[in-house]
Write an enzyme that holds these catalytic residues in place. Structure first.
Site, PDB file in Angstrom:
ATOM      1  N   HIS A  30      -4.642   1.429   7.293  1.00  0.00           N
ATOM      2  CA  HIS A  30      -3.187   2.076   7.496  1.00  0.00           C
ATOM      3  C   HIS A  30      -3.082   3.040   6.382  1.00  0.00           C
ATOM      4  CE1 HIS A  30       1.196   1.492   7.988  1.00  0.00           C
ATOM      5  NE2 HIS A  30       1.095   2.071   6.796  1.00  0.00           N
ATOM      6  N   GLU A  31      -3.461   2.812   5.002  1.00  0.00           N
ATOM      7  CA  GLU A  31      -3.420   3.943   4.280  1.00  0.00           C
ATOM      8  C   GLU A  31      -4.169   5.169   4.336  1.00  0.00           C
ATOM      9  OE1 GLU A  31      -0.628   3.752   2.365  1.00  0.00           O
ATOM     10  OE2 GLU A  31      -0.356   1.617   2.965  1.00  0.00           O
ATOM     11  N   GLN A  60       2.900  10.042   1.074  1.00  0.00           N
ATOM     12  CA  GLN A  60       4.137   9.456   1.029  1.00  0.00           C
ATOM     13  C   GLN A  60       5.222   9.724  -0.033  1.00  0.00           C
ATOM     14  OE1 GLN A  60       2.279   5.324   2.167  1.00  0.00           O
ATOM     15  NE2 GLN A  60       4.243   5.106   3.172  1.00  0.00           N
ATOM     16  N   HIS A  83      -2.821   7.490   6.705  1.00  0.00           N
ATOM     17  CA  HIS A  83      -1.901   8.452   6.046  1.00  0.00           C
ATOM     18  C   HIS A  83      -2.473   9.786   5.617  1.00  0.00           C
ATOM     19  CE1 HIS A  83       2.081   6.499   5.851  1.00  0.00           C
ATOM     20  NE2 HIS A  83       1.781   5.520   5.715  1.00  0.00           N
ATOM     21  N   GLY A  92       0.723  -1.237  -0.200  1.00  0.00           N
ATOM     22  CA  GLY A  92      -0.155   0.029   0.019  1.00  0.00           C
ATOM     23  C   GLY A  92       0.665   1.220  -0.111  1.00  0.00           C
ATOM     24  N   CYS A 120       5.786   0.160   7.323  1.00  0.00           N
ATOM     25  CA  CYS A 120       5.527   1.223   6.353  1.00  0.00           C
ATOM     26  C   CYS A 120       6.485   1.572   5.712  1.00  0.00           C
ATOM     27  CB  CYS A 120       4.921   2.541   7.455  1.00  0.00           C
ATOM     28  SG  CYS A 120       4.698   3.984   6.473  1.00  0.00           S
ATOM     29  N   LEU A 121       6.408   1.735   4.350  1.00  0.00           N
ATOM     30  CA  LEU A 121       7.487   2.274   3.443  1.00  0.00           C
ATOM     31  C   LEU A 121       8.104   3.505   3.789  1.00  0.00           C
ATOM     32  CD1 LEU A 121       5.912   1.469   0.038  1.00  0.00           C
ATOM     33  CD2 LEU A 121       7.548   0.143   1.441  1.00  0.00           C
TER      34      LEU A 121
END
Length: 171
Positions: free
Chosen positions: A135-136, A51, A139, A46, A93-94
């Protein structure tokens, strides 16, 4: 399609509440394609627009690990229902590379969004998909998975990320 650089925590852009996407334009579609390319390259399941430095309400995800990919782009996603049952997943997380922690979230969610053709979609997510979409969407509201952790653990991870950013800046 272009791979875009992923912001690393702490970055003030990751803590901003994102603006809704007004209309589905060529730029929005291109951003979604670039985000999917960036997510697959990372690799991740994701990615949210903030991000990659864009404060718009757009997320992409694909939780299929083996078999035919199922890429999704969700514009202005909103959770319209969540289960009382909770589940715990070890999240990463990226924007916070190589750091993982268990986070408790609703086990199931119903999400409404606009697709890249401008049509309103709705889907019931369970399992990893439910965790990922929550989660996304977090963000988009300026929230990271480490915000669910205790202050000590959160501080420790933040310090590691600050060190990582310093090391990368020297390279």
């Amino acid at each position: 399609m272009t791979t875009r650089p992923i912001l690393i925590h702490p970055d003030p852009r990751l803590k901003k509440v994102c603006d809704p996407v007004g209309e589905i334009t060529t730029e929005v579609r291109r951003l979604a394609e670039d985000m999917l390319e960036t997510m697959y390259e990372a690799p991740g399941i994701g990615l949210a627009a903030p991000q990659v430095g864009v404060t718009k309400r757009l997320i992409v995800m694909d939780c299929i690990k083996e078999g035919e990919p199922e890429p999704m782009a969700l514009v202005n996603p909103e959770i319209i229902w969540s289960s009382e049952d909770l589940t715990v997943y070890e999240e990463g997380c990226l924007s916070i590379p190589d750091q993982y922690a268990e986070v408790k979230r609703p086990a199931e969610v119903q999400v409404r969004w606009t697709d890249l053709e401008g049509a309103v979609q709705e889907r019931h997510f369970t399992g990893l998909w439910a965790t990922c979409v929550q989660h996304e969407i977090d963000h988009l509201d300026g929230r990271l998975f480490i915000d669910y952790l205790g202050p000590l653990k959160r501080q420790m991870i933040t310090r590691k990320m600050e060190k990582l950013k310093r090391e990368r800046a020297r390279e």
